[in-house]
Design a protein around this motif. Structure first.
Motif, PDB file in Angstrom:
ATOM      1  N   ILE A  26       0.833  -1.201   0.000  1.00 12.06           N
ATOM      2  CA  ILE A  26       0.000   0.000   0.000  1.00 12.06           C
ATOM      3  C   ILE A  26       0.865   1.247   0.000  1.00 12.06           C
ATOM      4  O   ILE A  26       2.025   1.220   0.404  1.00 12.06           O
ATOM      5  N   LYS A  27       0.270   2.335  -0.480  1.00 12.03           N
ATOM      6  CA  LYS A  27       0.879   3.656  -0.357  1.00 12.03           C
ATOM      7  C   LYS A  27      -0.104   4.490   0.456  1.00 12.03           C
ATOM      8  O   LYS A  27      -1.290   4.572   0.130  1.00 12.03           O
ATOM      9  N   LEU A  28       0.393   5.061   1.549  1.00  9.60           N
ATOM     10  CA  LEU A  28      -0.447   5.796   2.491  1.00  9.60           C
ATOM     11  C   LEU A  28      -0.056   7.261   2.579  1.00  9.60           C
ATOM     12  O   LEU A  28       1.125   7.600   2.497  1.00  9.60           O
ATOM     13  N   ALA A  29      -1.060   8.109   2.815  1.00 10.59           N
ATOM     14  CA  ALA A  29      -0.848   9.509   3.157  1.00 10.59           C
ATOM     15  C   ALA A  29      -1.177   9.633   4.647  1.00 10.59           C
ATOM     16  O   ALA A  29      -2.349   9.755   5.026  1.00 10.59           O
ATOM     17  N   PRO A  30      -0.164   9.559   5.510  1.00  9.90           N
ATOM     18  CA  PRO A  30      -0.429   9.576   6.963  1.00  9.90           C
ATOM     19  C   PRO A  30      -0.832  10.966   7.445  1.00  9.90           C
ATOM     20  O   PRO A  30      -0.180  11.950   7.109  1.00  9.90           O
ATOM     21  N   HIS A  31      -1.902  11.034   8.214  1.00 11.86           N
ATOM     22  CA  HIS A  31      -2.406  12.313   8.694  1.00 11.86           C
ATOM     23  C   HIS A  31      -2.159  12.542  10.180  1.00 11.86           C
ATOM     24  O   HIS A  31      -2.065  13.683  10.608  1.00 11.86           O
ATOM     25  N   LYS A  58     -10.689   7.632   1.913  1.00  8.80           N
ATOM     26  CA  LYS A  58     -11.206   7.210   3.217  1.00  8.80           C
ATOM     27  C   LYS A  58     -10.056   7.203   4.200  1.00  8.80           C
ATOM     28  O   LYS A  58      -8.939   6.836   3.854  1.00  8.80           O
ATOM     29  N   LEU A  59     -10.356   7.589   5.418  1.00  6.34           N
ATOM     30  CA  LEU A  59      -9.352   7.576   6.472  1.00  6.34           C
ATOM     31  C   LEU A  59      -9.388   6.224   7.157  1.00  6.34           C
ATOM     32  O   LEU A  59     -10.430   5.796   7.658  1.00  6.34           O
ATOM     33  N   GLY A  60      -8.262   5.529   7.146  1.00  4.63           N
ATOM     34  CA  GLY A  60      -8.169   4.233   7.794  1.00  4.63           C
ATOM     35  C   GLY A  60      -7.272   4.312   9.013  1.00  4.63           C
ATOM     36  O   GLY A  60      -6.402   5.179   9.103  1.00  4.63           O
ATOM     37  N   THR A  61      -7.479   3.424   9.949  1.00  4.05           N
ATOM     38  CA  THR A  61      -6.663   3.339  11.152  1.00  4.05           C
ATOM     39  C   THR A  61      -5.762   2.116  11.043  1.00  4.05           C
ATOM     40  O   THR A  61      -6.244   1.014  10.781  1.00  4.05           O
ATOM     41  N   PHE A  62      -4.466   2.331  11.243  1.00  6.48           N
ATOM     42  CA  PHE A  62      -3.480   1.264  11.129  1.00  6.48           C
ATOM     43  C   PHE A  62      -2.687   1.176  12.422  1.00  6.48           C
ATOM     44  O   PHE A  62      -2.138   2.188  12.882  1.00  6.48           O
ATOM     45  N   GLN A  80      -6.529  15.666   3.655  1.00 11.03           N
ATOM     46  CA  GLN A  80      -7.848  15.378   3.104  1.00 11.03           C
ATOM     47  C   GLN A  80      -8.946  15.822   4.060  1.00 11.03           C
ATOM     48  O   GLN A  80      -8.771  15.809   5.279  1.00 11.03           O
ATOM     49  N   ASN A  81     -10.092  16.193   3.499  1.00 10.92           N
ATOM     50  CA  ASN A  81     -11.234  16.624   4.304  1.00 10.92           C
ATOM     51  C   ASN A  81     -11.793  15.522   5.195  1.00 10.92           C
ATOM     52  O   ASN A  81     -12.497  15.815   6.154  1.00 10.92           O
ATOM     53  N   VAL A  82     -11.492  14.265   4.888  1.00 11.00           N
ATOM     54  CA  VAL A  82     -11.998  13.158   5.716  1.00 11.00           C
ATOM     55  C   VAL A  82     -11.290  13.101   7.070  1.00 11.00           C
ATOM     56  O   VAL A  82     -11.728  12.390   7.960  1.00 11.00           O
ATOM     57  N   PHE A  83     -10.215  13.863   7.222  1.00 11.16           N
ATOM     58  CA  PHE A  83      -9.475  13.903   8.485  1.00 11.16           C
ATOM     59  C   PHE A  83      -9.949  15.093   9.314  1.00 11.16           C
ATOM     60  O   PHE A  83      -9.926  16.237   8.861  1.00 11.16           O
ATOM     61  N   ASP A  84     -10.375  14.822  10.535  1.00  6.43           N
ATOM     62  CA  ASP A  84     -10.811  15.860  11.466  1.00  6.43           C
ATOM     63  C   ASP A  84      -9.911  15.820  12.694  1.00  6.43           C
ATOM     64  O   ASP A  84     -10.096  14.970  13.576  1.00  6.43           O
ATOM     65  N   PRO A  85      -8.928  16.739  12.780  1.00  2.15           N
ATOM     66  CA  PRO A  85      -8.017  16.709  13.927  1.00  2.15           C
ATOM     67  C   PRO A  85      -8.699  16.994  15.266  1.00  2.15           C
ATOM     68  O   PRO A  85      -8.136  16.713  16.311  1.00  2.15           O
TER      69      PRO A  85
END
Length: 98
Positions: A26-31, A58-62, A80-85
């Motif tokens: 996989i290639k991930l964009a970590p937020h 989609k934001l996934g948890t790893f 990404q907008n799917v991430f809410d800090p």
């Protein structure tokens, strides 16, 4: 370099990670990197699976111990907008976020 250092570098530079998770490349964009029950987790958007682009963001948890990170790649990403800090699950446990 440990997995957490790879993730911290990728978040700070807003670069993607190439990794293996559940035997899948996989290639991930970590937020965000955070702790839960004393373990490290990263929430990230999957950019590619097995070399193929992923359609919907989609934001996934790893769980960090399950990621085998190969490298931080030069592929930049924008948050990404799917991430809410401000999500309550991150309160008081965030180590680094975009």
């Amino acid at each position: 370099m440990t997995e957490s250092r790879f993730v911290l570098e990728a978040i700070a530079l807003r670069r993607c990670l190439e990794a293996t998770y559940n035997r899948m490349r996989i290639k991930l964009a970590p937020h965000i990197l955070y702790t839960r029950h004393g373990e490290l987790f990263v929430d990230a958007v999957t950019i590619e699976r097995e070399g193929r682009a992923v359609g919907e963001a989609k934001l996934g948890t790893f769980k960090l111990t399950g990621l085998q990170i190969r490298e931080v790649v030069a592929h930049p990403f924008n948050p990404q907008n799917v991430f809410d800090p401000a999500n309550p699950k991150y309160q008081g446990v965030t180590l680094l976020a975009v």
